[in-house]
Design an enzyme around this catalytic site. Structure first.
Site, PDB file in Angstrom:
ATOM      1  CB  THR A 129      -2.439   4.230  -3.854  1.00 46.53           C
ATOM      2  OG1 THR A 129      -2.639   5.252  -2.873  1.00 46.53           O
ATOM      3  CG2 THR A 129      -2.686   4.793  -5.248  1.00 46.53           C
ATOM      4  CE  LYS A 144      -5.925   7.969   0.543  1.00 46.82           C
ATOM      5  NZ  LYS A 144      -5.050   7.240  -0.366  1.00 46.82           N
ATOM      6  CD  GLU A 184      -6.340  -7.351   6.724  1.00 47.43           C
ATOM      7  OE1 GLU A 184      -5.352  -6.896   7.318  1.00 47.43           O
ATOM      8  OE2 GLU A 184      -7.081  -6.650   5.997  1.00 47.43           O
ATOM      9  CG  ASP A 217      -0.185  -5.321   4.451  1.00 51.35           C
ATOM     10  OD1 ASP A 217      -0.825  -4.786   3.535  1.00 51.35           O
ATOM     11  OD2 ASP A 217      -0.707  -5.649   5.540  1.00 51.35           O
ATOM     12  CG  ASP A 218       0.527  -1.316   5.268  1.00 50.30           C
ATOM     13  OD1 ASP A 218       0.181  -0.531   4.364  1.00 50.30           O
ATOM     14  OD2 ASP A 218      -0.239  -2.164   5.754  1.00 50.30           O
ATOM     15  CG  HIS A 232      -1.835  -1.125   1.361  1.00 51.86           C
ATOM     16  ND1 HIS A 232      -3.107  -1.091   0.845  1.00 51.86           N
ATOM     17  CD2 HIS A 232      -1.701  -2.352   1.915  1.00 51.86           C
ATOM     18  CE1 HIS A 232      -3.726  -2.237   1.102  1.00 51.86           C
ATOM     19  NE2 HIS A 232      -2.886  -3.026   1.747  1.00 51.86           N
ATOM     20  CG  ASN A 275      -0.918   7.211   1.738  1.00 50.68           C
ATOM     21  OD1 ASN A 275      -0.482   8.264   2.152  1.00 50.68           O
ATOM     22  ND2 ASN A 275      -1.537   7.109   0.571  1.00 50.68           N
TER      23      ASN A 275
HETATM   24  C1  6MZ Z   1      -6.492  -3.668   5.025  1.00 48.97           C
HETATM   25  C2  6MZ Z   1      -5.028  -1.982   4.536  1.00 48.97           C
HETATM   26  C3  6MZ Z   1      -4.015  -2.618   5.281  1.00 48.97           C
HETATM   27  O1  6MZ Z   1      -4.394   3.313  -0.170  1.00 48.97           O
HETATM   28  O2  6MZ Z   1      -3.917   5.341   1.204  1.00 48.97           O
HETATM   29  N1  6MZ Z   1      -4.512  -0.849   4.056  1.00 48.97           N
HETATM   30  N2  6MZ Z   1      -6.250  -2.512   4.404  1.00 48.97           N
HETATM   31  N3  6MZ Z   1      -5.576  -4.331   5.757  1.00 48.97           N
HETATM   32  C4  6MZ Z   1      -4.326  -3.841   5.927  1.00 48.97           C
HETATM   33  N4  6MZ Z   1      -3.462  -4.517   6.732  1.00 48.97           N
HETATM   34  C5  6MZ Z   1      -2.708  -3.926   7.780  1.00 48.97           C
HETATM   35  N5  6MZ Z   1      -2.897  -1.870   5.193  1.00 48.97           N
HETATM   36  C6  6MZ Z   1      -3.221  -0.797   4.424  1.00 48.97           C
HETATM   37  O3  6MZ Z   1      -2.690   3.208   1.653  1.00 48.97           O
HETATM   38  C7  6MZ Z   1      -3.222   3.082   2.967  1.00 48.97           C
HETATM   39  C8  6MZ Z   1      -4.557   2.359   2.944  1.00 48.97           C
HETATM   40  O4  6MZ Z   1      -4.360   0.980   2.557  1.00 48.97           O
HETATM   41  C9  6MZ Z   1      -5.282   0.131   3.243  1.00 48.97           C
HETATM   42  C10 6MZ Z   1      -6.119   1.034   4.155  1.00 48.97           C
HETATM   43  O5  6MZ Z   1      -7.311   1.372   3.496  1.00 48.97           O
HETATM   44  C11 6MZ Z   1      -5.224   2.253   4.326  1.00 48.97           C
HETATM   45  O6  6MZ Z   1      -5.955   3.428   4.632  1.00 48.97           O
HETATM   46  P1  6MZ Z   1      -3.332   4.139   0.512  1.00 48.97           P
HETATM   47  O7  6MZ Z   1      -2.188   4.469  -0.365  1.00 48.97           O
END
Ligand code: 6MZ
Length: 375
Positions: free
Chosen positions: A110, A113, A240, A315-316, A28, A30
């Site tokens: 992403t 928005k 999840e 993931d992040d 993702h 952000n």
């Molecule tokens: C579900 C997740 C996530 O889209 O603003 N996001 N959704 N499960 C997860 N596991 C931890 N991690 C991230 O990136 C941030 C967005 O990605 C999704 C959420 O909607 C979060 O606000 P973007 O670039």
């Protein structure tokens, strides 16, 4: 299960995992922002009096977070990253960071928005992302098929030159547009239509994500069906949390890929395994958010032993302080996979990318070449 390594062996294995060409399918935007950038942005907004810097600093620097805490944090991140220039900046940095650790193909996802206060529409948000992709300087970013000559061959250095010999690293970047579970049916449809509109600009699919405690599958279904009818590949965050009804519905919908799959019951595991839908495995994320009790007990082992199609993902990476190389290292140190097995795992992910066959061919060549070079 965990294998003890001497410090030199651990260092050597970590370096090997960095050198390994890798494919990232679940990142993702952000969630992948560097902490240093978030702190800098928080400081700027703090100085302007828009936020209280100390409050942000504490949450950004916190190491472990529950799933609900993660989503609170995303709301905070979004306050920091909502203007167009910042979206451009974080995109540029995130791509550079993945390329630096030899990710050769990145599908970054992403959520487009709308933000009236900032004069932002879903389209202008995506334009800012595109601008970021085009402004990466130290790395060759291959975005879309304008790189293809009319005879179908690549109009640039072939990806087979990626495996370490060129000075400038090269990375294929494709985009997935995420539908946030907080969105309405109509907003979800807007995102699918935007994905279709941006097909020639490197958008290759749709993702469903967001807080799994919020929203109903039926809300997004019309948009996902629309995407499916038009042949747009879909990946869905699944299981999840133990939401039996939704997990069943997602498995019945048969998306091209699934993310996480943590909380499945016996019947659902059977169904998943017989479906052969590739799974995006996010080890660190699942441990940190409690989707799995520990690394050792992560369902990776079960799916891997069942020869289920898998790809390791971050993931992040910012939020969970990890990297794709680290996820490969964790698989080696926790489950005892050999280098040859890790290599096959990384190589196997090429078959699950949403990009077209030309890109797949180039990526296969990258791995063949890395193998020939003795990696
Ligand atoms: C579900 C997740 C996530 O889209 O603003 N996001 N959704 N499960 C997860 N596991 C931890 N991690 C991230 O990136 C941030 C967005 O990605 C999704 C959420 O909607 C979060 O606000 P973007 O670039």
């Amino acid at each position: 299960m965990g294998t003890e390594r001497k410090p030199e062996a651990e260092k050597e294995m970590r370096e090997w995992c960095v050198a390994l060409p890798k494919v990232e399918l679940h990142a993702h935007l952000n969630g992948s922002v560097r902490n240093s950038t978030l702190l800098e942005l928080a400081k700027q907004l703090g100085d302007k009096g828009v936020i209280v810097f100390e409050d942000f600093k504490d949450v950004i620097m916190k190491n472990s977070r529950s799933l609900p805490e993660c989503f609170k944090l995303f709301d905070l991140f979004h306050i920091l990253t909502t203007d167009h220039d910042t979206v451009t900046r974080i995109t540029k940095e995130v791509v550079g960071d993945f390329a630096a650790e030899n990710v050769v193909y990145l599908e970054i996802r992403t959520t487009p928005k709308n933000n009236e206060g900032k004069g932002m529409t879903k389209r202008s948000y995506m334009n800012a992302v595109m601008k970021g992709l085009k402004s990466v300087e130290d790395v060759d970013v291959v975005l879309y098929d304008s790189n293809l000559r009319t005879d179908g061959t690549l109009n640039c250095t072939p990806m087979s030159d990626l495996a370490g010999e060129m000075k400038k690293k090269k990375i294929y970047v494709k985009l997935l547009l995420s539908i946030d579970r907080r969105e309405t049916t109509s907003a979800a449809l807007d995102t699918v239509n935007l994905a279709i509109e941006m097909k020639d600009q490197g958008v290759v699919g749709i993702d469903l994500s967001g807080n799994p405690a919020i929203g109903e599958w039926e809300t997004y279904l019309p948009a996902l069906k629309h995407a499916k009818e038009l042949g747009v590949p879909i990946t869905v965050h699944c299981g999840e949390v133990p939401n039996r009804k939704e997990i069943q519905a997602v498995l019945d919908f048969c998306p091209q890929r699934l993310g996480h799959v943590c909380c499945l019951d016996d019947e659902e595991w059977k169904k998943l395994k017989s479906s052969m839908i590739p799974v995006e495995i996010c080890l660190t994320s699942n441990v940190m958010t409690g989707g799995t009790p520990s690394l050792e007990l992560h369902h990776f082992a079960d799916l891997y032993n069942a020869k289920h199609p898998l790809s390791l993902c971050t993931d992040d990476s910012g939020l969970f302080s990890t990297s794709l190389s680290n996820e490969y290292y964790l698989v080696a140190s926790t489950f005892g996979l050999s280098k040859a097995e890790l290599f096959r795992l990384a190589q196997g992910a090429v078959e699950f990318v949403f990009a077209d066959d030309e890109v797949k061919k180039s990526l296969r060549a990258v791995f063949e070449r890395a193998a020939a070079n003795g990696l």
